[in-house]
Design a protein around this motif. Structure first.
Motif, PDB file in Angstrom:
ATOM      1  N   ALA A 242       0.791  -1.231   0.000  1.00  0.00           N
ATOM      2  CA  ALA A 242       0.000   0.000   0.000  1.00  0.00           C
ATOM      3  C   ALA A 242       0.825   1.283   0.000  1.00  0.00           C
ATOM      4  O   ALA A 242       0.425   2.264  -0.643  1.00  0.00           O
ATOM      5  CB  ALA A 242      -0.945   0.001   1.204  1.00  0.00           C
ATOM      6  N   LEU A 243       1.940   1.313   0.700  1.00  0.00           N
ATOM      7  CA  LEU A 243       2.693   2.563   0.846  1.00  0.00           C
ATOM      8  C   LEU A 243       3.092   3.171  -0.502  1.00  0.00           C
ATOM      9  O   LEU A 243       2.861   4.366  -0.727  1.00  0.00           O
ATOM     10  CB  LEU A 243       3.917   2.359   1.753  1.00  0.00           C
ATOM     11  N   PRO A 244       3.653   2.404  -1.420  1.00  0.00           N
ATOM     12  CA  PRO A 244       3.983   3.011  -2.715  1.00  0.00           C
ATOM     13  C   PRO A 244       2.742   3.459  -3.495  1.00  0.00           C
ATOM     14  O   PRO A 244       2.790   4.456  -4.229  1.00  0.00           O
ATOM     15  CB  PRO A 244       4.710   1.894  -3.476  1.00  0.00           C
ATOM     16  N   LEU A 245       1.644   2.738  -3.328  1.00  0.00           N
ATOM     17  CA  LEU A 245       0.432   3.063  -4.085  1.00  0.00           C
ATOM     18  C   LEU A 245      -0.263   4.316  -3.589  1.00  0.00           C
ATOM     19  O   LEU A 245      -1.134   4.854  -4.280  1.00  0.00           O
ATOM     20  CB  LEU A 245      -0.524   1.872  -4.068  1.00  0.00           C
ATOM     21  N   VAL A 246       0.125   4.804  -2.411  1.00  0.00           N
ATOM     22  CA  VAL A 246      -0.432   6.080  -1.945  1.00  0.00           C
ATOM     23  C   VAL A 246      -0.151   7.156  -3.000  1.00  0.00           C
ATOM     24  O   VAL A 246      -0.968   8.039  -3.229  1.00  0.00           O
ATOM     25  CB  VAL A 246       0.152   6.480  -0.569  1.00  0.00           C
ATOM     26  N   HIS A 247       1.001   7.053  -3.670  1.00  0.00           N
ATOM     27  CA  HIS A 247       1.332   8.029  -4.720  1.00  0.00           C
ATOM     28  C   HIS A 247       1.578   7.342  -6.056  1.00  0.00           C
ATOM     29  O   HIS A 247       2.470   7.721  -6.820  1.00  0.00           O
ATOM     30  CB  HIS A 247       2.533   8.879  -4.316  1.00  0.00           C
ATOM     31  N   SER A 248       0.794   6.286  -6.333  1.00  0.00           N
ATOM     32  CA  SER A 248       0.765   5.610  -7.638  1.00  0.00           C
ATOM     33  C   SER A 248       2.083   4.964  -8.063  1.00  0.00           C
ATOM     34  O   SER A 248       2.306   4.760  -9.248  1.00  0.00           O
ATOM     35  CB  SER A 248       0.309   6.580  -8.742  1.00  0.00           C
ATOM     36  N   ALA A 249       2.936   4.623  -7.119  1.00  0.00           N
ATOM     37  CA  ALA A 249       4.219   3.981  -7.450  1.00  0.00           C
ATOM     38  C   ALA A 249       4.000   2.480  -7.597  1.00  0.00           C
ATOM     39  O   ALA A 249       4.431   1.678  -6.777  1.00  0.00           O
ATOM     40  CB  ALA A 249       5.258   4.308  -6.385  1.00  0.00           C
ATOM     41  N   TRP A 250       3.347   2.096  -8.671  1.00  0.00           N
ATOM     42  CA  TRP A 250       2.941   0.709  -8.858  1.00  0.00           C
ATOM     43  C   TRP A 250       4.118  -0.210  -9.152  1.00  0.00           C
ATOM     44  O   TRP A 250       4.079  -1.389  -8.798  1.00  0.00           O
ATOM     45  CB  TRP A 250       1.839   0.596  -9.909  1.00  0.00           C
ATOM     46  N   LEU A 251       5.167   0.288  -9.785  1.00  0.00           N
ATOM     47  CA  LEU A 251       6.352  -0.561 -10.013  1.00  0.00           C
ATOM     48  C   LEU A 251       6.991  -0.943  -8.676  1.00  0.00           C
ATOM     49  O   LEU A 251       7.350  -2.106  -8.463  1.00  0.00           O
ATOM     50  CB  LEU A 251       7.371   0.147 -10.904  1.00  0.00           C
ATOM     51  N   SER A 252       7.132   0.023  -7.796  1.00  0.00           N
ATOM     52  CA  SER A 252       7.698  -0.251  -6.470  1.00  0.00           C
ATOM     53  C   SER A 252       6.804  -1.194  -5.686  1.00  0.00           C
ATOM     54  O   SER A 252       7.293  -2.132  -5.040  1.00  0.00           O
ATOM     55  CB  SER A 252       7.890   1.053  -5.686  1.00  0.00           C
ATOM     56  N   ALA A 253       5.501  -0.961  -5.737  1.00  0.00           N
ATOM     57  CA  ALA A 253       4.569  -1.832  -5.021  1.00  0.00           C
ATOM     58  C   ALA A 253       4.696  -3.267  -5.510  1.00  0.00           C
ATOM     59  O   ALA A 253       4.758  -4.204  -4.710  1.00  0.00           O
ATOM     60  CB  ALA A 253       3.134  -1.336  -5.192  1.00  0.00           C
ATOM     61  N   THR A 254       4.776  -3.448  -6.809  1.00  0.00           N
ATOM     62  CA  THR A 254       4.872  -4.792  -7.386  1.00  0.00           C
ATOM     63  C   THR A 254       6.205  -5.456  -7.051  1.00  0.00           C
ATOM     64  O   THR A 254       6.237  -6.595  -6.563  1.00  0.00           O
ATOM     65  CB  THR A 254       4.682  -4.728  -8.913  1.00  0.00           C
ATOM     66  N   ALA A 255       7.293  -4.758  -7.306  1.00  0.00           N
ATOM     67  CA  ALA A 255       8.624  -5.340  -7.088  1.00  0.00           C
ATOM     68  C   ALA A 255       8.870  -5.674  -5.620  1.00  0.00           C
ATOM     69  O   ALA A 255       9.358  -6.765  -5.296  1.00  0.00           O
ATOM     70  CB  ALA A 255       9.698  -4.377  -7.599  1.00  0.00           C
ATOM     71  N   PHE A 256       8.522  -4.760  -4.737  1.00  0.00           N
ATOM     72  CA  PHE A 256       8.794  -4.994  -3.320  1.00  0.00           C
ATOM     73  C   PHE A 256       7.828  -6.002  -2.708  1.00  0.00           C
ATOM     74  O   PHE A 256       8.193  -6.730  -1.790  1.00  0.00           O
ATOM     75  CB  PHE A 256       8.826  -3.676  -2.543  1.00  0.00           C
ATOM     76  N   THR A 257       6.613  -6.074  -3.226  1.00  0.00           N
ATOM     77  CA  THR A 257       5.683  -7.108  -2.754  1.00  0.00           C
ATOM     78  C   THR A 257       6.215  -8.485  -3.122  1.00  0.00           C
ATOM     79  O   THR A 257       6.192  -9.410  -2.304  1.00  0.00           O
ATOM     80  CB  THR A 257       4.278  -6.886  -3.338  1.00  0.00           C
ATOM     81  N   MET A 258       6.732  -8.630  -4.340  1.00  0.00           N
ATOM     82  CA  MET A 258       7.291  -9.918  -4.766  1.00  0.00           C
ATOM     83  C   MET A 258       8.547 -10.267  -3.965  1.00  0.00           C
ATOM     84  O   MET A 258       8.700 -11.404  -3.510  1.00  0.00           O
ATOM     85  CB  MET A 258       7.573  -9.894  -6.266  1.00  0.00           C
ATOM     86  N   ALA A 259       9.431  -9.299  -3.787  1.00  0.00           N
ATOM     87  CA  ALA A 259      10.651  -9.546  -3.011  1.00  0.00           C
ATOM     88  C   ALA A 259      10.304  -9.889  -1.566  1.00  0.00           C
ATOM     89  O   ALA A 259      10.910 -10.786  -0.964  1.00  0.00           O
ATOM     90  CB  ALA A 259      11.565  -8.316  -3.066  1.00  0.00           C
ATOM     91  N   ASN A 260       9.331  -9.183  -1.009  1.00  0.00           N
ATOM     92  CA  ASN A 260       8.913  -9.449   0.369  1.00  0.00           C
ATOM     93  C   ASN A 260       8.311 -10.836   0.505  1.00  0.00           C
ATOM     94  O   ASN A 260       8.513 -11.513   1.521  1.00  0.00           O
ATOM     95  CB  ASN A 260       7.919  -8.383   0.838  1.00  0.00           C
ATOM     96  N   ALA A 261       7.556 -11.289  -0.489  1.00  0.00           N
ATOM     97  CA  ALA A 261       6.972 -12.637  -0.444  1.00  0.00           C
ATOM     98  C   ALA A 261       8.080 -13.690  -0.362  1.00  0.00           C
ATOM     99  O   ALA A 261       7.977 -14.643   0.415  1.00  0.00           O
ATOM    100  CB  ALA A 261       6.092 -12.874  -1.667  1.00  0.00           C
ATOM    101  N   MET A 262       9.130 -13.496  -1.137  1.00  0.00           N
ATOM    102  CA  MET A 262      10.254 -14.444  -1.092  1.00  0.00           C
ATOM    103  C   MET A 262      10.956 -14.397   0.263  1.00  0.00           C
ATOM    104  O   MET A 262      11.287 -15.433   0.840  1.00  0.00           O
ATOM    105  CB  MET A 262      11.239 -14.169  -2.225  1.00  0.00           C
ATOM    106  N   LEU A 263      11.172 -13.194   0.777  1.00  0.00           N
ATOM    107  CA  LEU A 263      11.826 -13.044   2.072  1.00  0.00           C
ATOM    108  C   LEU A 263      10.965 -13.627   3.187  1.00  0.00           C
ATOM    109  O   LEU A 263      11.470 -14.342   4.064  1.00  0.00           O
ATOM    110  CB  LEU A 263      12.128 -11.573   2.354  1.00  0.00           C
ATOM    111  N   LEU A 264       9.676 -13.354   3.164  1.00  0.00           N
ATOM    112  CA  LEU A 264       8.803 -13.867   4.220  1.00  0.00           C
ATOM    113  C   LEU A 264       8.694 -15.386   4.192  1.00  0.00           C
ATOM    114  O   LEU A 264       8.522 -16.003   5.251  1.00  0.00           O
ATOM    115  CB  LEU A 264       7.410 -13.239   4.143  1.00  0.00           C
ATOM    116  N   ALA A 265       8.817 -15.995   3.029  1.00  0.00           N
ATOM    117  CA  ALA A 265       8.814 -17.461   2.969  1.00  0.00           C
ATOM    118  C   ALA A 265       9.972 -18.011   3.788  1.00  0.00           C
ATOM    119  O   ALA A 265       9.815 -18.970   4.561  1.00  0.00           O
ATOM    120  CB  ALA A 265       8.896 -17.939   1.525  1.00  0.00           C
ATOM    121  N   VAL A 266      11.130 -17.380   3.676  1.00  0.00           N
ATOM    122  CA  VAL A 266      12.310 -17.788   4.449  1.00  0.00           C
ATOM    123  C   VAL A 266      12.127 -17.423   5.917  1.00  0.00           C
ATOM    124  O   VAL A 266      12.363 -18.235   6.813  1.00  0.00           O
ATOM    125  CB  VAL A 266      13.585 -17.117   3.879  1.00  0.00           C
ATOM    126  N   ARG A 267      11.688 -16.202   6.159  1.00  0.00           N
ATOM    127  CA  ARG A 267      11.562 -15.684   7.526  1.00  0.00           C
ATOM    128  C   ARG A 267      10.552 -16.481   8.349  1.00  0.00           C
ATOM    129  O   ARG A 267      10.815 -16.844   9.495  1.00  0.00           O
ATOM    130  CB  ARG A 267      11.138 -14.208   7.438  1.00  0.00           C
TER     131      ARG A 267
END
Length: 171
Positions: free
Chosen positions: A132-157
């Motif tokens: 949500a944070l990037p999408l507050v100002h329409s930063a959809w590339l950041s929202a997409t990339a960091f959501t995907m990276a976070n999903a991979m990290l959270l799987a490990v975490r």
């Protein structure tokens, strides 16, 4: 965009507050024979969260992303709800909450607060915030990339944390 910059700076300040709480709690848990797990993925988490904040500021400027009220206001509400959930987790776990995985052998799992409803509510807050944070100002590339990276990290975490908790569970 000045108000969005202030929002990102407020989230950064909140992260610093979290790190101060985590440092104090780490000392408390380590003094009670706490054992840290998953040290190798922690620096990746720091880079991910720092990069998110930087990209939240850069993408709207470099890609000329507008503020879209129909998207921005609901996303801001989600960011605020995620912050509230995170601090509910922090206060519920008390000295056991940390940004690192430190488990005190023999300590019981907490089943109060948001932990009555979810096993990992803090991670739910992180997932919502990162999307949500990037999408507050329409930063959809950041929202997409960091959501995907976070999903991979959270799987490990989450696998690391579940294993650590299972090894320390007194039951």
């Amino acid at each position: 965009m000045p108000w969005y910059t202030l929002l990102i700076l407020a989230v950064a300040a909140e992260r610093v507050a979290e790190l101060l709480v985590a440092r104090r709690n780490a000392a408390w848990t380590l003094a009670r024979a706490g054992v840290e797990h998953g040290r190798s993925h922690y620096p990746v988490m720091v880079v991910l969260h720092t990069g998110l904040l930087a990209c939240c500021l850069l993408e709207p400027v470099l890609a000329h992303r507008p503020f879209l009220p129909a998207l921005g206001w609901p996303m801001l509400a989600l960011v605020l709800l995620a912050q509230a959930l995170r601090w509910w987790c922090i206060t519920t776990l008390g000295p056991y909450w940390n940004t690192r995985v430190i488990v005190v052998p023999g300590a019981r799992l907490v089943g109060a607060g948001p932990y009555r409803f979810l096993r990992h509510p803090n991670y739910a807050a992180v997932v919502v915030e990162i999307a949500a944070l990037p999408l507050v100002h329409s930063a959809w590339l950041s929202a997409t990339a960091f959501t995907m990276a976070n999903a991979m990290l959270l799987a490990v975490r989450i696998r690391c944390e579940n294993t650590a908790l299972a090894q320390a569970d007194p039951a």
